[in-house]
Design an enzyme around this catalytic site. Structure first.
Site, PDB file in Angstrom:
ATOM      1  N   CYS A  90       0.824  -1.213   0.000  1.00  0.00           N
ATOM      2  CA  CYS A  90       0.000   0.000   0.000  1.00  0.00           C
ATOM      3  C   CYS A  90       0.855   1.257   0.000  1.00  0.00           C
ATOM      4  O   CYS A  90       2.009   1.256   0.414  1.00  0.00           O
ATOM      5  CB  CYS A  90      -0.912   0.005   1.221  1.00  0.00           C
ATOM      6  SG  CYS A  90      -2.245   1.221   1.090  1.00  0.00           S
ATOM      7  N   ASP A 122      -6.352  -2.974  11.420  1.00  0.00           N
ATOM      8  CA  ASP A 122      -5.157  -2.137  11.349  1.00  0.00           C
ATOM      9  C   ASP A 122      -4.941  -1.458  12.696  1.00  0.00           C
ATOM     10  O   ASP A 122      -5.840  -1.435  13.553  1.00  0.00           O
ATOM     11  CB  ASP A 122      -5.359  -1.104  10.219  1.00  0.00           C
ATOM     12  CG  ASP A 122      -4.105  -0.365   9.832  1.00  0.00           C
ATOM     13  OD1 ASP A 122      -4.172   0.466   8.905  1.00  0.00           O
ATOM     14  OD2 ASP A 122      -3.046  -0.598  10.452  1.00  0.00           O
TER      15      ASP A 122
HETATM   16  O1  LIG Z   1      -0.586   4.706   4.282  1.00  0.00           O
HETATM   17  C1  LIG Z   1      -1.018   5.814   4.632  1.00  0.00           C
HETATM   18  O2  LIG Z   1      -0.321   6.834   4.614  1.00  0.00           O
HETATM   19  C2  LIG Z   1      -2.446   5.970   5.086  1.00  0.00           C
HETATM   20  C3  LIG Z   1      -2.902   7.216   5.537  1.00  0.00           C
HETATM   21  C4  LIG Z   1      -4.229   7.345   5.955  1.00  0.00           C
HETATM   22  C5  LIG Z   1      -5.100   6.261   5.908  1.00  0.00           C
HETATM   23  C6  LIG Z   1      -4.651   5.005   5.464  1.00  0.00           C
HETATM   24  C7  LIG Z   1      -3.318   4.853   5.069  1.00  0.00           C
HETATM   25  N1  LIG Z   1      -2.839   3.622   4.669  1.00  0.00           N
HETATM   26  C8  LIG Z   1      -3.718   2.500   4.613  1.00  0.00           C
HETATM   27  C9  LIG Z   1      -3.119   1.164   4.539  1.00  0.00           C
HETATM   28  O3  LIG Z   1      -3.796   0.245   4.087  1.00  0.00           O
HETATM   29  C10 LIG Z   1      -1.767   0.889   5.145  1.00  0.00           C
HETATM   30  O4  LIG Z   1      -1.120  -0.075   4.339  1.00  0.00           O
HETATM   31  C11 LIG Z   1      -1.983   0.337   6.542  1.00  0.00           C
HETATM   32  O5  LIG Z   1      -2.498   1.364   7.342  1.00  0.00           O
HETATM   33  C12 LIG Z   1      -0.705  -0.233   7.134  1.00  0.00           C
HETATM   34  O6  LIG Z   1       0.271   0.762   7.166  1.00  0.00           O
HETATM   35  P1  LIG Z   1       1.713   0.431   7.839  1.00  0.00           P
HETATM   36  O7  LIG Z   1       1.482   0.266   9.308  1.00  0.00           O
HETATM   37  O8  LIG Z   1       2.557   1.610   7.484  1.00  0.00           O
HETATM   38  O9  LIG Z   1       2.218  -0.846   7.202  1.00  0.00           O
END
Ligand SMILES: O=C(O)c1ccccc1NCC(=O)[C@H](O)[C@H](O)COP(=O)(O)O
Length: 238
Positions: A13, A134
């Site tokens: 993502c 999440d």
């Molecule tokens: O990725 C972002 O910046 C984000 C910002 C606001 C809402 C959602 C967002 N990402 C969504 C996702 O699906 C991410 O992959 C998920 O939150 C996991 O993130 P991470 O902990 O950095 O792997």
């Protein structure tokens, strides 16, 4: 829904570069996510996402990620990007999420202490194609790079369960073995900077998910509850 036999789906993502999208496809990702949440360091404009989508290989889904965006913005992204899935990371309700004619994933904020049980969650979002647990909520945003206690994922889910939040090549084996999810989702854990993916970390992440899939196998005789997976662990050395 029980997990698929031997194969945990992978979503990378927060893509901002076409080369990363192409590499994700070649490494075997099942989906890539484009973030349209205001304020995200991974935010992309619809035109940018549309261009990156051209780098996507066949059989790889494109996911448009929103957080309480106005309906007009969602419609514009659907029109321009033609995502195969929408993902809602805010307080959107089921009627809003299903109003765009595209299947949707609902993110569940495990940073909030009061999480619905499986029945309540599925009653609130009957049209959700899957739930993405999440670590956001309680003041944290999506894309935080922090984990949550995976044991808090409610039992008894009958929709696909995805796990996100702080996953990385270093911990995704344990996350898969612990939760037997339909899929895993990662942004920070495979980056050198927000939105800049690290190819070697992406490769290692995929390898660790595949190693976990080989480590556990479904007990084909058991009447498994989704998300729990009455499984036999083979004696593969870790
Ligand atoms: O990725 C972002 O910046 C984000 C910002 C606001 C809402 C959602 C967002 N990402 C969504 C996702 O699906 C991410 O992959 C998920 O939150 C996991 O993130 P991470 O902990 O950095 O792997």
């Amino acid at each position: 829904m029980s997990r698929t036999l031997f194969r945990t789906r992978i979503k990378f993502c927060g893509m901002t570069r076409a080369g990363d999208v192409r590499l994700a496809s070649e490494l075997g990702a099942d989906a890539v996510g484009f973030v349209f949440a205001e304020g995200s360091p991974r935010y992309v404009h619809p035109e940018e996402a549309r261009a990156m989508r051209q780098a996507l290989a066949p059989l790889v889904d494109s996911v448009a990620v929103f957080r309480d965006n106005p309906a007009a913005q969602v419609r514009e992204v659907v029109k321009q990007v033609r995502p195969s899935l929408l993902q809602f990371h805010g307080d959107e309700d089921d009627a809003f999420c299903r109003g765009f004619g595209v299947p949707y994933l609902k993110a569940v904020p495990m940073g909030d202490t009061a999480i619905d049980n499986a029945i309540a969650l599925q009653v609130r979002y009957p049209a959700a194609a899957a739930f993405l647990f999440d670590s956001h909520g309680g003041g944290a945003e999506g894309g935080s790079g922090t984990t949550f206690d995976w044991s808090r994922i409610p039992d008894g889910m009958n929709k696909p369960v995805m796990v996100a939040g702080g996953l990385s090549p270093e911990n995704v084996f344990d996350a898969v073995v612990a939760t037997l999810p339909w899929g895993v989702d990662v942004a920070t854990g495979v980056e050198s900077a927000p939105g800049v993916k690290d190819g070697e970390r992406m490769r290692r992440f995929v390898a660790e998910v595949r190693r976990a899939d080989c480590h556990v196998e479904p007990d084909l005789e058991a009447d498994r509850q989704p998300g729990t997976g009455a499984t036999r662990r083979t004696d593969h050395s870790r």
